[in-house]
Write a protein that holds these residues in place. Structure first.
Motif, PDB file in Angstrom:
ATOM      1  N   GLY A  56       1.075  -1.480   0.179  1.00 57.23           N
ATOM      2  CA  GLY A  56      -0.271   0.071  -0.232  1.00 57.23           C
ATOM      3  C   GLY A  56       0.863   0.940  -0.044  1.00 57.23           C
ATOM      4  O   GLY A  56       2.042   1.209   0.148  1.00 57.23           O
ATOM      5  N   ILE A  57       0.315   2.516  -0.503  1.00 52.10           N
ATOM      6  CA  ILE A  57       1.049   3.575   0.173  1.00 52.10           C
ATOM      7  C   ILE A  57       0.436   5.165   1.172  1.00 52.10           C
ATOM      8  O   ILE A  57      -0.460   4.345   0.735  1.00 52.10           O
ATOM      9  N   GLY A  58       1.256   4.822   1.575  1.00 53.18           N
ATOM     10  CA  GLY A  58       0.713   6.441   2.911  1.00 53.18           C
ATOM     11  C   GLY A  58      -0.067   5.942   3.529  1.00 53.18           C
ATOM     12  O   GLY A  58       0.849   4.114   4.334  1.00 53.18           O
ATOM     13  N   LYS A  59      -0.979   5.774   3.987  1.00 50.42           N
ATOM     14  CA  LYS A  59      -1.750   5.331   5.595  1.00 50.42           C
ATOM     15  C   LYS A  59      -1.973   3.670   5.143  1.00 50.42           C
ATOM     16  O   LYS A  59      -1.450   3.352   5.872  1.00 50.42           O
ATOM     17  N   SER A  60      -2.048   3.538   3.766  1.00 47.95           N
ATOM     18  CA  SER A  60      -2.688   2.228   3.317  1.00 47.95           C
ATOM     19  C   SER A  60      -1.679   1.302   3.568  1.00 47.95           C
ATOM     20  O   SER A  60      -1.107  -0.103   3.397  1.00 47.95           O
ATOM     21  N   GLY A  61      -0.292   2.211   3.446  1.00 46.06           N
ATOM     22  CA  GLY A  61       1.101   1.367   3.132  1.00 46.06           C
ATOM     23  C   GLY A  61       1.550   1.412   4.917  1.00 46.06           C
ATOM     24  O   GLY A  61       1.927   0.167   5.402  1.00 46.06           O
ATOM     25  N   HIS A  62       1.230   1.939   5.517  1.00 49.35           N
ATOM     26  CA  HIS A  62       1.113   1.713   7.187  1.00 49.35           C
ATOM     27  C   HIS A  62       0.143   0.769   7.939  1.00 49.35           C
ATOM     28  O   HIS A  62       1.020  -0.496   8.561  1.00 49.35           O
ATOM     29  N   VAL A  63      -1.039   0.164   7.599  1.00 49.59           N
ATOM     30  CA  VAL A  63      -1.750  -0.520   7.333  1.00 49.59           C
ATOM     31  C   VAL A  63      -0.799  -1.848   7.322  1.00 49.59           C
ATOM     32  O   VAL A  63      -1.040  -2.858   7.640  1.00 49.59           O
ATOM     33  N   ALA A  64      -0.687  -2.054   5.748  1.00 51.98           N
ATOM     34  CA  ALA A  64      -0.457  -3.033   5.229  1.00 51.98           C
ATOM     35  C   ALA A  64       1.165  -3.864   6.193  1.00 51.98           C
ATOM     36  O   ALA A  64       1.080  -4.737   6.622  1.00 51.98           O
TER      37      ALA A  64
END
Length: 141
Positions: A56-64
């Protein structure tokens, strides 16, 4: 001896309860939105012969990253691939035995497009998670 009695801030307590109730409503809505796509995604992960690659990228990357940490600690082989780095050599980390899970709020993150194209080229399963059900990511998954 006198004991100090701590005064309870009723407004903070009320606000805390409201937040918990809102989260409960959100979880109920999420539960009612699950369908055969959820079952298919779980089956793909359970049948995976390689690793679950999550990006993911951005916040989605943190969640990933958090999902990878949790799954790895519970016995599901998984790795995080940074969506931007994937285009600069990290796509080679993804094999035909893997399943790829891509997270995006909009489902239109340009950084994920190279991963999607790579997965299509090598027939690698994609599990897409996005708010927009008609997004490029969801259509590709």
């Amino acid at each position: 001896m006198t004991s100090a009695i701590k005064k309870i801030d009723i407004s903070s307590l009320k606000q805390g309860i409201e937040v918990i109730e809102q989260e409960m409503q959100g979880l109920k809505a999420l539960a009612s939105s699950l369908d055969e796509n959820f079952s298919n995604a779980v089956d793909r992960i359970l049948e995976c012969k390689g690793r679950l690659v999550i990006s993911g990228i951005g916040k989605s990357g943190h969640v990933a990253r958090k999902i990878v940490a949790t799954l790895s600690s519970t016995g599901t082989p998984s790795i995080f691939v940074h969506a931007s780095e994937a285009s600069h050599g990290d796509l080679g980390m993804i094999t035909e035995d893997d399943v790829v899970m891509l997270l995006s709020n909009s489902g239109e993150s340009e950084e994920l497009s190279n991963i999607i194209d790579y997965c299509k080229r090598f027939s690698i399963s994609i599990i897409g998670i996005a708010r927009n059900k008609n997004s490029t990511l969801i259509r590709a998954s």
